[in-house]
Enzyme design. Sequence first.
Site, short mmCIF file in Angstrom:
data_model
loop_
_atom_site.label_atom_id
_atom_site.label_comp_id
_atom_site.label_asym_id
_atom_site.label_seq_id
_atom_site.Cartn_x
_atom_site.Cartn_y
_atom_site.Cartn_z
N LYS A 159 -0.85 4.06 0.56
CA LYS A 159 -1.48 4.68 1.74
C LYS A 159 -2.09 3.67 2.70
O LYS A 159 -2.12 3.91 3.90
CB LYS A 159 -2.53 5.69 1.30
N GLU A 198 -11.99 6.64 4.36
CA GLU A 198 -11.72 7.25 5.66
C GLU A 198 -12.74 8.33 5.96
O GLU A 198 -13.39 8.88 5.07
CB GLU A 198 -10.27 7.76 5.77
N ARG A 235 9.96 12.54 -0.03
CA ARG A 235 10.78 13.35 -0.95
C ARG A 235 10.86 14.78 -0.44
O ARG A 235 10.22 15.13 0.55
CB ARG A 235 10.13 13.36 -2.33
N HIS A 246 -7.87 19.92 -3.88
CA HIS A 246 -6.96 19.16 -3.01
C HIS A 246 -5.49 19.40 -3.33
O HIS A 246 -4.64 18.60 -2.97
CB HIS A 246 -7.27 17.66 -3.06
#
Length: 499
Positions: free
Chosen positions: A116, A200, A292, A235
């Site tokens: 990431k 973040e 994917r 999540h």
Amino acid sequence: MIKKVLVANRGEIALRIMRSCREMGIPTVAVYSDADRSSMHVRYADEAYHIGPAPSVESYLNIDRIIEVAKKSKADAIHPGYGFLSENAAFSERCKKEGIEFIGPNADAIRQMGDKITARKTMIAAGVPVVPGTVDKITDFDEALKTIREIGLPVMIKASAGGGGKGMRLVKKEEEIESSLRGARSEAKAAFGDDSVYIEKYIESPHHIEFQILADKHGNAVHLFERECSVQRRHQKVIEETPSPLLTPAVRAEMGAHAVAAAKACNYHGAGTIEFIADDNQNYYFLEMNTRLQVEHPITERVVGVDLVKEMVNIANGFELPFKQEDLKQSGHAIECRIYAEDPDRNFMPSPGTIRHITEPLGLGVRHDGYVYEGYTIPIYYDPMISKLIVWAKNRDEAIRRMSRALEEYKITGVKTSIPFLARIMEAEAFKTGKYTTHFIEENKDFLFAKPECDGVCEDIVLIASYLEYSAKLEKTRSSEPIVKPASRWKDSQRGAFI
Ligand code: ADP
Ligand code: ADP
Ligand code: MG
């Protein structure tokens, strides 16, 4: 040209891929572990090979063994599905080295997007808005504190290698930084073997909105619009729908263009998903790319009218995309519910076991991607998802009513399932109005987890008794007595009472 496809996966996604291959006239090869000898994908495939013991590291993640089977069966391509080896760069590379077509992106794109931190850097360079935060990994507390003071609380500490909602911590107060940093890093280490984390900004009132993209090997790329995936638990997605109730046409077009730019920035080919997080005002930021086929791909297929697996095979074959962006339109509304063998009223505890009875929903606008059958025992080794129920209708209200109807028809006994919980979501005001964020389940828990007055056993007995009574009455149809159908199980459980 691809002549035979090995599907390196199991369950509903293996079947879903094989179905498209069959329509294309391409024979398929199944692989299976000890726990999957009697699985439906083994029966459906043209050939099936045992690859090892039940734990996935010894079977579905065993690269050497899967390559060996591909060679033995003369499969010239491998579709990895989702999960398992689908985002494994080394596997994509190995296929290439062995002269086997990997139906997915090349190793470089997987590496660039799988990490990431690297993905964030790539997106910034491509002009795609990313969530404000660090572009390098954070290792110690002082660095974390300094960064967090710059960004401002609340923040998320996230694993760079993250996936499946793991290695992620929300930090609301400075006192929480130390333990969250430690927690995220150790969870990331355990799950991905890499403890790199970054920080973040936490986006308030978050909406998870992702864009499906397709790109060929000739530099053409399109997006197939969005999927709204804000109904989440820990999540992880529970329900997805398209179009998103939040987006206006202008913002949709802008996000779509950014998604295409993201795919081009990593020389992508195949099917992929660009995930964004948006706030109530439609300010949106790149979250990550999934390189994917996604679990929730069927809602896109239904609304855009494209078979994503066929397109993936065609792309792997070196064909150009058969459509341009302006050829693609969204038509109607689709919703997907993930059906799990777990007990929502007992904190979603997995409920593996043997399926005693299953009645799958049918009728107009219903698609059911499953793999279990009566007498099948759900193994404890893998994800407990039983199936995906997808409905389509001409508008959102009708799609919600259709999903309620389909969930009501769907009967499974032998294991506990999330069906009653999903049915309650369809009745929740915030879902019905489309005004919901990723906090939806938490904010509506009193309604969603309304406790029925008796437990599952009692539920089964009441259901059986009411149907016995009903069929006895049916036999007397010649009498003038009106027949009153037993009330629906799920509707009544919402009110906390039976019959
Ligand atoms: P989506 O559900 O949108 O396709 P997820 O990130 O939830 O995306 O992952 C899809 C599937 O892949 C799920 O079955 C999930 O359990 C699995 N998965 C994702 N990342 C990992 C991982 N790092 N390790 C194991 N399984 C994973
Ligand atoms: P994974 O790889 O595990 O899928 P993601 O980065 O896609 O991780 O995030 C998963 C979910 O976590 C998102 O859908 C969202 O609900 C939540 N989330 C992640 N980052 C943020 C953020 N910066 N602000 C708010 N919510 C976030
Ligand atoms: Mg994600």
